[in-house]
Write an enzyme that holds these catalytic residues in place. Sequence first.
Site, short mmCIF file in Angstrom:
data_model
loop_
_atom_site.label_atom_id
_atom_site.label_comp_id
_atom_site.label_asym_id
_atom_site.label_seq_id
_atom_site.Cartn_x
_atom_site.Cartn_y
_atom_site.Cartn_z
N GLU A 194 0.40 -1.04 5.73
CA GLU A 194 1.34 -0.36 6.71
C GLU A 194 1.19 1.20 6.86
OE1 GLU A 194 5.22 1.28 7.67
OE2 GLU A 194 3.95 1.80 5.96
N ASP B 47 0.70 -1.12 -0.06
CA ASP B 47 0.03 -0.09 -0.14
C ASP B 47 0.90 1.14 0.03
OD1 ASP B 47 0.82 -0.91 2.92
OD2 ASP B 47 -0.52 1.00 3.37
ZN LIG Z 1 6.85 2.14 4.10
#
Ligand SMILES: [Zn+2]
Length: 404
Positions: free
Chosen positions: A171, A79
């Site tokens: 993340e 992501d």
């Molecule tokens: Zn990163």
Amino acid sequence: MDLINRFLKYVSFETTSYEDAECFPSSPKVFELADYLVDELKGIGLGDAMRDEYGYVYAHLEATPGVEADPIGLMSHMDTSSAVSGANIKPRILKYEGGDIQLNPEVAIKVSDFPDLDHYLGHELIVTDGTTLLGADDKAGIAEIVTAVEYLIAHPEVKHGRICLCFNPEEETGRGTEHIDTEKFGPKYAYTLDGDRLGGLEYECFNGAGVKFKVNGINIHPGSAKNKMKNAVLIGTELVGMFPAWEAPAHTEGYEGFYHVMGFEGDESGALISMIVRDHDRAKFEERKAYVRRVVDYLNAKYGEGTVELTMSDTYYNMRELVEPHMEIVDKAMDALRSIGVEPVVKPIRGGTDGAGLTYMGIPTPNLCTGGQNFHGVLEFCSIDEMKKMVEVIVKLVTADKWL
Ligand SMILES: [Zn+2]
């Protein structure tokens, strides 16, 4: 496919993750990259590559016959930050020969803002067109890992133990290990490849807590409010003022912790204040949280019980205390960097990592650089020279030597 074409393919997928979404992953678009990666991994020979319902991609390269070593994990996130658009990225490759890098007529990476740009003299860089982020954070990491694994498959004479891959969503929203399946992943220890300039190696991060204050006021017509009104805005302002101004992110660095007020909204009858608390040192972190509670107790004693309601929960912990008993994995990363002539730069992370979450799930996971810079903005770029070096570092890291 080579490293750079692989990277350019990955950044063509829009994989922005969104902080406020309740679903997981926060956007289904990340499945498109995840499924592409599964096909690609199967194509290079990792037959067990799979994607689960949360968007995690897992795959394994079995050990060279006869090699007995601890299974090693490699992880990068798919992501990208929602701070800037990650759609329709138009990457451009250039050879850096000094000076400002003009991304479009209005936007440039300026030497005056980034005096260490001369570090990249002579490098081939990948930059944006100044309207989106690049996605080197963290697709550079994925491209490097896949390229290193492809190399190992093509070179069976290079011996290695079992290699476990995980490419994860979320993340950037701090939820990267929320649905990770450590058994499916399967390593004894791992490395996240999610850093910037070549040499970076991290195994210390903040301890973090999220705090919400709800201030309950009493609103009365201001003309007749004497000794009756409890103005939540004023009480909230008093609350914020009780946290030392010099212990805010704008005035701290290195190992200094902070209180960070992130939001304040309300009126006379009610206010909501959000804050994060950070400190590398666990004891100081606990002291900071105790201070938060004392502030609330004081205001409730002053204005009446229930005036300020507190919710506070820990978000992540510093991985250092759990990595330190396994310093050999940090040493191994240092050796891998040095073996290709790069001096490791070890710094405490002023944030958290997926590796910290994983470390607390029983898989000690330091973090390594990828060769990108200026993450989460339109000035993001990466160095092809450094990405190629990181492929070599990964190969060194996973090849069996003293782990036999
Ligand atoms: Zn990163």
